[in-house]
Design an enzyme around this catalytic site. Structure first.
Site, PDB file in Angstrom:
ATOM      1  N   ILE A  95      34.675  37.456  40.918  1.00 43.48           N
ATOM      2  CA  ILE A  95      35.733  38.427  41.217  1.00 43.48           C
ATOM      3  C   ILE A  95      37.069  37.735  41.341  1.00 43.48           C
ATOM      4  O   ILE A  95      38.052  38.120  40.723  1.00 43.48           O
ATOM      5  CB  ILE A  95      35.427  39.179  42.538  1.00 43.48           C
ATOM      6  CG1 ILE A  95      34.406  40.269  42.260  1.00 43.48           C
ATOM      7  CG2 ILE A  95      36.717  39.774  43.118  1.00 43.48           C
ATOM      8  CD1 ILE A  95      34.085  41.111  43.475  1.00 43.48           C
ATOM      9  N   GLU A  96      37.077  36.679  42.125  1.00 43.14           N
ATOM     10  CA  GLU A  96      38.349  36.007  42.284  1.00 43.14           C
ATOM     11  C   GLU A  96      38.409  34.871  41.276  1.00 43.14           C
ATOM     12  O   GLU A  96      38.251  33.699  41.613  1.00 43.14           O
ATOM     13  CB  GLU A  96      38.519  35.498  43.713  1.00 43.14           C
ATOM     14  CG  GLU A  96      39.976  35.182  43.991  1.00 43.14           C
ATOM     15  CD  GLU A  96      40.291  35.118  45.467  1.00 43.14           C
ATOM     16  OE1 GLU A  96      41.068  35.942  45.935  1.00 43.14           O
ATOM     17  OE2 GLU A  96      39.746  34.237  46.145  1.00 43.14           O
ATOM     18  N   ARG A  97      38.634  35.258  40.019  1.00 42.52           N
ATOM     19  CA  ARG A  97      38.621  34.264  38.949  1.00 42.52           C
ATOM     20  C   ARG A  97      39.735  33.262  39.130  1.00 42.52           C
ATOM     21  O   ARG A  97      39.654  32.132  38.709  1.00 42.52           O
ATOM     22  CB  ARG A  97      38.795  34.951  37.585  1.00 42.52           C
ATOM     23  CG  ARG A  97      37.553  35.557  37.058  1.00 42.52           C
ATOM     24  CD  ARG A  97      36.506  34.500  36.766  1.00 42.52           C
ATOM     25  NE  ARG A  97      36.871  33.678  35.641  1.00 42.52           N
ATOM     26  CZ  ARG A  97      36.638  33.988  34.385  1.00 42.52           C
ATOM     27  NH1 ARG A  97      36.016  35.096  34.085  1.00 42.52           N
ATOM     28  NH2 ARG A  97      36.988  33.185  33.412  1.00 42.52           N
ATOM     29  N   TYR A  98      40.800  33.679  39.755  1.00 43.85           N
ATOM     30  CA  TYR A  98      41.914  32.772  39.834  1.00 43.85           C
ATOM     31  C   TYR A  98      42.655  32.897  41.140  1.00 43.85           C
ATOM     32  O   TYR A  98      42.969  33.977  41.585  1.00 43.85           O
ATOM     33  CB  TYR A  98      42.873  32.971  38.652  1.00 43.85           C
ATOM     34  CG  TYR A  98      43.245  31.623  38.150  1.00 43.85           C
ATOM     35  CD1 TYR A  98      44.499  31.108  38.416  1.00 43.85           C
ATOM     36  CD2 TYR A  98      42.301  30.826  37.539  1.00 43.85           C
ATOM     37  CE1 TYR A  98      44.816  29.830  38.038  1.00 43.85           C
ATOM     38  CE2 TYR A  98      42.603  29.554  37.158  1.00 43.85           C
ATOM     39  CZ  TYR A  98      43.864  29.056  37.405  1.00 43.85           C
ATOM     40  OH  TYR A  98      44.156  27.776  37.048  1.00 43.85           O
TER      41      TYR A  98
END
Lengths: 402, 366, 402, 366
Positions: free
Chosen positions: A242-245
């Site tokens: 979800i929090e790719r970046y």
């Protein structure tokens, strides 16, 4: 770009206004409870100011902006050592995933409470026998045929902030008769429910923010299931990306290059500053070069995001390189300090202090993707090299030798 | 290795391993980590009872008249068990200073007690980043010592010290009784508190030059080399233990349906660690065998470099092989991680010993 | 020990008497043919003096002494760069193995001819598709049912000195229907026989002492078989460990530490000798430490041999560490020389010259056991770690996917 | 990377890759290795025809008025194909010297020809182990040059040079026409003869100071940085090619019943190499984007360090992954091995650029 620049300036102004109350200096000497309370107050202030859930939809309590604005904010915020660590997992993964799967109403209440720092969620994935090999987990979820409730039994490990958490997301084995990654199901749980026991695990440097969590006949209704029965591995993978970046520090939260330079300039051997020694110059220069490259890669990823492209391998490269380098540079800086290099201040942070940085670095090389797994990710996903041999592939879980 | 161990040496090694292992407890050592100024006094007393504190002294002083290798084997056993006893090597260094450079009176006063283990000694040479400062800030004037020495290992528990100070005509080695008024010690918080490392401050304290140390820097260097070889053995012992631990774990821990030792990333890492340990052991034994020879300094430095590379490297790798469990307080790996780094700096960091190798090679080339 | 000391002194005296005629300086500028001829003369002289086949039985032309005397001789001989390389494989493996398996008479003639340098044997093991994985070899040996002769067809690769060889030992596939290491058989062959074609393979640095060797319907009688049909893998392994221990150079035949020190002392940057630079000091000091350790390990092995114990892992450690270090140190020494570091003299040896040492080092890391195989050897044989997954294990050779 | 490539830049990169690959032949390059003084003149002429030699010059001199990044992309393509053309970066360096520090006349005389690729230029700053000698032994007195410069890349084929010499008042940069009598060149035997590296000797030869280079060392340093960034791109191109080659080989070569890329020793090695290439590429592009800024020197040095680490490291590893076939003359890997080392030293070794980073960091910290 002008909009973003304006956004960034406004964010910076707001953030700078909070340094005195919430920054690194304000936290020094607080008890853990005081620090947590400060963190909750900071999150509430952030929520009021409209800087929470920047890239979340407005209906979930967010601001409805893009990841670019979120990153612009995060990159300013990360500089000041605000007490955000208690909430970063909560808001990074468990809350967003439950927002995807749960019905409206209750979930928005939870989201806002989490954004304000009033509630904390944790993520119950790893187990003693399931670290890198997550699908090997053994916590059982057995469905009661009478009412469809699930009964959880087992042990989770390395659960960050579980001792502070109100809720958690958990993946458990619902069917041991099929291949290991096919027999898992995903739920949310109330961390205050009967049968849930949280025990802190102290790490090597003495810090205790991770926990063992025991589940003894914890009963949860089927409505707490996220995704299909047997589909838990997929939801877990979805959670992890979800929090790719997110905002990164090329020094991997260790002391900066500027700090290394200053220390090597201050210290002398035989009357000459250590920075004149080629060995010291080599370490600092090469670490600078690597950190500069990581920063550039990060900026490219941000530009890609702005241009609408998904970033690629940057996260794996960053974690692999930065933590390993932090470990080696910290070791070296202790070394050149000589006999006094053994000094250690338990209150110091890994960002402030070479000894603390060095002592906590091994955790960084393991938690959230061990070096070896990151290398596999790069080799397999980016370079197309073969997957490792996995003798348990396709074998029913209960037939895999322990 | 240049020498094969003989029967007597093998027996010392075996006994040391046995006694130290029997005495080992991670919990016990963690207690010393948490408490400044505490150390494993019980084990230290056993060392004395076993005669290990007496190994490198002549019989005239109650010693066993054995060599560096024998003491090294004991130190190796201590390293494997990360014992809470820093005094073995610190007392040795003080004793050798007196043995080589002290007056007959100084020897008679101190050596029997050091050999018996009834007193604890230290040497204090380093200041700042200089292991052997050419112009020490610690001053000896008319038999009175003033100034300080930082981060002296076992400084918090020692009875006597040999210090490098600046006398009227340049650096001197001086003997000082630490029980005097005017001596104060500040135990430091370190990542390995069991070493009882302390800053020593001397406020106009009686001290006596070691008459044999005309060239005090050369004398201190000679002592540091002897100590470095023994600490090198201790590092080898620690590295060997971490190697074995990593190997054992890789054989039992399973992931993806097989022991993790079947993955080459783990398997080859451990094999590289084995090589590091073998190189370090070879250099330690060779250095011990060169004691008294003109190339001893060169091989002591080489031994020290290999030992530091091995213990740092293997303990770093062993934690990585263990994954999450390796970074917990409960697992004992961090004890080795801490000890590896402590031993690495307390007898002089890599850059110091690299420079020693170069200086010796340059000397030999002329 | 006194006997050995006396033996060593006598050997040294003899060797030193040969330096003028056969040593490094005497060889400079010779054509390959002249150098080979010099080598043959040196071997003849050595044979006459009783220093050939030191540890071989007297009935095979040897001296009937122990490996200790042989090593004592070799360690003196290795210092002077005598032209022995043409014969080292021949006398190290093929001739000793054939002496074990062939009947008396002819074999002793061959052994003496080989010891005198009149004949050379080569070892035909590796193939294009069978390097580290020797048992994957494809050269076929088909038996003629009429007379029991074997017909060889296939290609060998990396055969050192095949272009000079009179005879060779070869392992070939006699049965493709069984697991790969069970279907091999071992023979000796006449390298001048019809159907044998030798083609030199030039290596990266321009040197050409290895060859491809083609076998086209080469017919050999069953009497040239060594060991049982299907037992070739075992005989090959036996061959490879015959010379368990030989004289070694901790610098891996690259330039010495003394040379590095002298070069770094001669070269200056900004008026100061490069040896004053910490980076240079680190490389030289750490390489010295490693080489000192390898030398000590070697001495221990010799003492073990004298004491009657078989040496263990020393060979694998030595090769792994020394060649890799030679590569890195050579690269570094080229680097610090600056713009003139690119100079290269094709006549220089790897012992004389950093550039040649660096350019040939990759061969050293592959030939005779690649780094990866050495690590496997250490991990599996010494540390008891599991063997790699090998999907072809137990699969009939002709069912293994190409 | 700090910048995303725009359409025009992507097109330059594509074209360069295409042209250079079409022109590539390992056999052809091996010819240049064996013969001193030969280079790929045909490809060089195509560079001129394509306008690549003109990239970094103003339109007034027949240039395209593009930046370091565009030239870097061409150099990256050249690196991938180990072209036998050293002149791209050597002419660039001479041209930039004149552009920044030359007189109008000097520019008019040389820049149009350099931009067209009709002449070949070099810079010659280094002496001995000094990349930028403070007191060059090459002397310029009353407009006459005497002395020598060692190992000048493309020195064997160049028409003009900018040299660092010692003038009456200290170091100067001077322009010299190499077609004059009194200029002699000795082509060196090097492990990459396609670079046409030569010692240049000047015997009382006419030469003219570059009037803009009041501080000649600073001027030479500025040029060296520009050149280092372009060579950095060339190194990245070579490293990327070796990475791809190793990956492809690891997928096809089988041992023990599987592709060797399934063994972690190979797989992780290649993944580490990928990381090296990505870091080097990011730094090269970032440095190019900082041209003209006050921190350009810092990022140029960082780019150079990462590029050298990448190309040396990846080519070393690629050979190892290939095993025996990788060390043959026939395979083209040694071409990269040679080129990696050549590029590593010709624009200044790692220790030089490390020192540059430190100096710049120290400057920035003040």
């Amino acid at each position: 770009m002008t909009d973003l620049t304006a956004y960034r300036s406004a964010a910076r102004a707001w953030i700078e206004g909070k340094i005195a109350e919430f920054g690194r200096e304000a936290r020094r000497g607080l008890t853990p409870a005081e620090d947590l309370a400060l963190g909750r107050r900071y999150l509430a202030a952030k929520y009021e100011a409209g800087y929470s859930g920047i890239s979340w939809p407005r209906e979930n309590g967010g601001q409805g902006l893009s990841p670019t604005e979120k990153l612009a904010f995060d990159r300013e915020e990360i500089l000041h050592g605000f007490p955000t660590e208690y909430f970063s997992i909560s808001l990074g993964m468990p809350v967003p995933i439950m927002l995807r799967y749960l019905p409206d109403g209750w979930k928005q209440e939870r989201a806002i409470a989490a954004l304000r720092g009033d509630e904390i969620w944790c993520q119950l994935f790893s187990e003693p026998a399931a670290g890198s090999d997550l699908a090997a987990l053994r916590t059982r979820a057995v469905q009661d045929p009478d009412n469809g409730d699930w009964i959880l039994n087992g042990q989770k490990l390395w659960t960050s902030w579980a001792h502070l958490a109100d809720y958690g997301v958990i993946v458990a084995r619902s069917d041991p008769n099929v291949a290991k990654h096919r027999g898992l199901t995903y739920f949310w749980v109330d961390m205050k429910a009967p049968g849930v026991t949280v025990r802190p695990v102290t790490l090597a440097a003495g810090d205790a923010h991770v926990n063992e969590v025991y589940f003894d006949d914890v009963r949860i209704p089927d409505a707490q299931r996220l995704g299909p029965v047997g589909g838990g591995f997929g939801v877990a993978m979805e959670t992890l990306i979800i929090e790719r970046y997110s905002a990164t520090d090329p020094a991997a939260n260790g002391p900066s290059i500027a700090r290394a330079l200053a220390d090597a300039t201050r210290m002398t051997r035989d009357g000459r500053p250590l920075i004149e020694d080629g060995r010291v110059r080599e370490r600092i220069a090469r670490n600078f070069a690597t950190q500069a490259a990581l920063a550039s890669i990060h900026r490219r990823a941000l530009l890609s995001l702005e241009a609408g492209t998904q970033p690629g391998s940057e996260g794996a490269i960053h974690k692999l390189v930065s933590v390993r380098n932090r470990q080696r540079l910290s070791e070296f800086m202790i070394d050149i300090e000589g006999v006094s290099g053994v000094r250690w201040n338990e209150q110091a942070t890994r960002k402030d202090d070479w000894a603390t940085s060095w002592l906590t670095a091994p955790t960084g090389r393991i938690a959230g993707g061990a070096d070896e797994m990151l290398l596999n990710t790069i080799a397999e996903r980016i370079l197309g090299l073969p997957q490792d041999h996995r003798p348990d592939k396709g074998v029913p879980f209960n037939e895999i030798p322990g | 290795m240049s020498v094969l161990l003989d029967e007597a040496q093998l027996q010392i090694a075996d006994e040391a391993q046995r006694l130290v292992s029997a005495h080992y407890s991670g919990e016990r050592l963690k207690g010393y980590l948490l408490e400044r100024g505490a150390f494993d006094r019980e084990l230290w007393e056993r060392f004395g009872a076993q005669g290990w504190t007496a190994i490198c002294y002549p019989e005239a002083f109650g010693g066993l008249d054995l060599g560096l290798l024998e003491l090294g084997l004991v130190a190796e056993a201590c390293g494997g068990a990360v014992t809470g006893v820093a005094a073995l090597t610190s007392s040795f260094a003080m004793g050798q200073s007196l043995l080589y450079f002290g007056s007959e009176e100084q020897k008679a006063d101190w050596l029997p007690q050091l050999a018996a283990g009834s007193v604890i000694g230290v040497v204090a040479f380093a200041e700042g980043q200089d292991m052997l400062p050419r112009a020490p800030r610690l001053r000896l004037e008319a038999g009175r010592l003033s100034g300080s020495k930082p981060a002296v290992v076992a400084g918090g528990i020692a009875d006597g010290a040999v210090v490098l100070a600046l006398g009227a005509d340049g650096p001197v080695l001086a003997l000082v009784d630490l029980s005097q008024r005017g001596v104060s010690r500040t135990l430091l918080d370190t990542f390995d508190n069991s070493r009882c490392t302390a800053d020593l401050v001397f406020d106009d304290v009686e001290a006596h030059e070691l008459p044999g140390s005309i060239d005090a820097l050369a004398a201190a260097r000679a002592i540091l080399r002897l100590q470095a070889v023994i600490i090198g053995f201790e590092q080898v012992g620690g590295a060997q233990k971490m190697l074995t631990t990593a190997r054992d774990y890789a054989l039992t821990r399973r992931a993806f349906g097989q022991p993790i030792g079947a993955f080459q990333s783990v398997k080859h890492r451990i094999a590289e660690d084995y090589v590091l340990v073998e190189l370090a052991r070879a250099n330690a034994i060779h250095a011990a065998s060169r004691s008294g020879e003109s190339d001893f300094g060169l091989y002591a430095a080489a031994a020290r470099i290999s030992a530091t590379e091995a213990y740092d490297g293997v303990s770093r790798d062993a934690v990585q092989v263990h994954g999450g469990i390796g970074v917990t307080w409960e697992a004992d790996l961090h004890l080795h991680q801490r000890r590896a780094r402590t031993l690495a700096v307390e007898a002089g960091p890599l850059i110091f010993w690299e420079d020693e190798v170069i200086t010796e090679l340059q000397g030999a080339a002329q």
